[in-house]
Enzyme design. Structure first.
Site, PDB file in Angstrom:
ATOM      1  N   ILE A   1      10.890   9.573   2.320  1.00 40.45           N
ATOM      2  CA  ILE A   1      10.025   8.599   2.513  1.00 40.45           C
ATOM      3  C   ILE A   1      11.070   7.426   2.246  1.00 40.45           C
ATOM      4  O   ILE A   1      11.335   6.371   2.835  1.00 40.45           O
ATOM      5  CB  ILE A   1       8.799   8.199   1.930  1.00 40.45           C
ATOM      6  CG1 ILE A   1       8.014   9.587   2.452  1.00 40.45           C
ATOM      7  CG2 ILE A   1       8.174   6.945   2.103  1.00 40.45           C
ATOM      8  CD1 ILE A   1       6.516   9.575   1.807  1.00 40.45           C
TER       9      ILE A   1
ATOM     10  N   HIS B   1      -6.253 -15.216  -9.678  1.00 39.36           N
ATOM     11  CA  HIS B   1      -6.131 -15.563  -8.283  1.00 39.36           C
ATOM     12  C   HIS B   1      -4.876 -16.887  -8.274  1.00 39.36           C
ATOM     13  O   HIS B   1      -4.997 -17.571  -9.233  1.00 39.36           O
ATOM     14  CB  HIS B   1      -7.522 -16.118  -7.850  1.00 39.36           C
ATOM     15  CG  HIS B   1      -7.195 -16.403  -6.458  1.00 39.36           C
ATOM     16  ND1 HIS B   1      -7.415 -15.808  -5.338  1.00 39.36           N
ATOM     17  CD2 HIS B   1      -7.240 -17.739  -5.990  1.00 39.36           C
ATOM     18  CE1 HIS B   1      -7.143 -16.565  -4.325  1.00 39.36           C
ATOM     19  NE2 HIS B   1      -7.261 -17.683  -4.612  1.00 39.36           N
TER      20      HIS B   1
END
Length: 477
Positions: free
Chosen positions: A190, A445
């Site tokens: 991958i 946040h």
């Protein structure tokens, strides 16, 4: 060859200086043991010298190069941007050399004896060491085998210099191939496929398992990203023949749909290995191994011979440096008399692709197969504010939860920050966290970690940044 006259006694002898061996050596020295490490090549083993570090230097460089269009979008102009393979190789070697000097300095600081040579176990707790021009015999109180594993070609396929190669030989190429064919179903396949695609190569990926051992949601997202990146994926396929010519490699493969022949500049194999145990003489001291030569160990790292331990890729289980490090440390502590053990039940798997992938615990399929009644929650990275502003919107976060007990069973993530955040998932699983344990805290946040909160809340229909489900939650007093 000069043969030593006397058998020299040592308290702990470690064979192999890779992650398992050198971590065990340093931990044992910290605990007051006199340590001798035997290594025929360079300290750090495959991981530092030809594997983990060089390959992650490649994936990091490729990811940075792929991010250049986003930088321009933000107003950072880089008009003459190009990737120069020779300069990258120089950077890669410099990084490896610096880390290797660090390991050597730690060995010196911990007074660990290093012997260059090839070790062979004899009877009566003895190891012979052949340094090429000299042969010495050592008698040990305890020994640790950490000799790793080596790549092998599939049956009927022959290696060809610069044409048909192993993943660790990619660093020897003199340029980015025009067309690279990767054959493997592991994390190395991958990483390699996406890294070289990011650098401009045409890439084809031949895999026997198109899930790559990942959760089905992550596997589907990976296949979508490969299609978007124009990586040709041959699913459930195998290489039947490979012939290296002057200009190209002719590859005949059988997929789940057809038998085809493709031409490539380079064919690289990533996922077939054999343990480095067949020339150690372990049969002389009756160490139990499986049919492939992998050493059987218990939760302390002990083999069937009480004073002999083993760690890393030469033991049964996944090929991960993290596994080797843990096994090596535990073995050192057990030898020193501490109550120490390990479990491989919750080992995080990290794939440094673009975007990165990280997973720990049960996949959705595994949980169902084990009889769990489950609920799942997932949230796309594209809905995360920080992922959007940083131009890293590919991927998703997924939580697998026991519907009856709310216990967390698995954490799966593809996207920016996955490699770092998976440690939190591992800790949560180790501490038997429930859904409320992940949804209760205040999340920073904007941050990538908010994808976890949204994924957990989606499992119970409370995700804010997703369309409402048909069945709405009713508030109760």
């Amino acid at each position: 060859m000069v043969v030593g006259e006397f058998v020299q006694k040592r308290q702990l002898i470690i064979v192999g200086g890779g992650p398992g061996g050198y971590n065990a050596a340093i931990r044992a020295a910290q605990l007051g043991l006199e340590v001798t490490l035997i290594e025929k090549d360079d300290l750090g083993g495959v991981c530092l010298n030809t594997g983990c570090i060089p390959s992650k230097a490649l994936t990091h460089a490729a990811a940075q190069y792929a991010a250049m269009p986003h930088l321009k979008e933000m107003g950072i102009q880089t008009e003459a941007t190009r990737f120069e393979w020779p300069l990258f190789i120089k950077y890669q070697k410099k990084t490896v050399a610096g880390l290797q000097k660090g390991v050597e300095a730690l060995f010196k600081a911990n007074k660990i004896e290093v012997i260059k040579g090839t070790a062979t176990f004899m009877s009566e707790n003895r190891i012979g060491v052949d340094s090429g021009h000299h042969y010495e015999m050592y008698q040990y109180e305890n020994a640790l085998v950490a000799t790793g594993a080596k790549p092998v070609m599939p049956p009927g396929i022959s290696r060809a210099e610069g044409k048909i190669i192993y993943a660790e030989e990619l660093r020897n190429l003199n340029r980015v191939p025009g067309h690279l064919v990767v054959c493997g179903s592991d994390y190395i396949a991958i990483e390699t496929a996406m890294a070289f695609r990011n650098l401009g190569a045409h890439v084809s990926l031949i895999c026997s398992d198109d899930t790559f051992g990942l959760d089905e949601s992550i596997a589907r997202e990976l296949q979508r990203i490969y299609k978007k990146a124009k990586i040709k994926l041959f699913k459930n396929a195998e290489v039947l023949e490979a012939e290296a010519g002057m200009d190209a490699v002719a590859i005949t493969l059988q997929s789940d749909k057809e038998k085809v022949t493709v031409d490539a500049d380079v064919l690289v194999f990533t996922d077939q290995y054999r343990p480095n145990t067949n020339e150690l003489g372990l049969e002389f001291i009756k160490v139990h191994m499986d049919d492939e030569g992998y050493i059987l160990v218990n939760e302390y790292g002990e083999t069937s011979v009480p004073e002999v331990y083993a760690a890393g890729d030469c033991t049964i289980g996944m090929r991960l440096a993290s596994k080797a490090i843990k096994q090596g440390k535990v073995a050192a502590e057990h030898i020193a008399g501490l109550s120490s053990a390990y479990s491989l039940a919750l080992v995080p798997h990290v794939i440094h692709s673009t975007p990165p992938i990280a997973t720990v615990g049960l996949t959705e399929k595994e949980a169902r197969e084990q009889g769990f009644e489950i609920k799942t929650g997932q949230f796309a990275m594209g809905g995360n504010g920080f992922a959007s502003l940083s131009g890293q919107k590919e991927g998703l976060a997924k939580m697998v939860i026991d519907a009856k007990t709310d216990l967390l069973l698995g954490v799966h993530m593809m996207g920016a920050g996955a490699a770092e955040m998976i440690s939190t998932g591992t800790l949560a699983l180790e501490m038997a966290a429930r859904e409320e344990d992940l949804s209760y805290p205040v999340y920073a946040h904007p941050s990538l970690s908010e994808t976890w909160l949204e994924a957990v809340e989606q499992a119970t229909g409370r995700a804010i940044h997703l369309p409402p489900s048909r069945k709405k939650e009713t508030a109760t007093s």
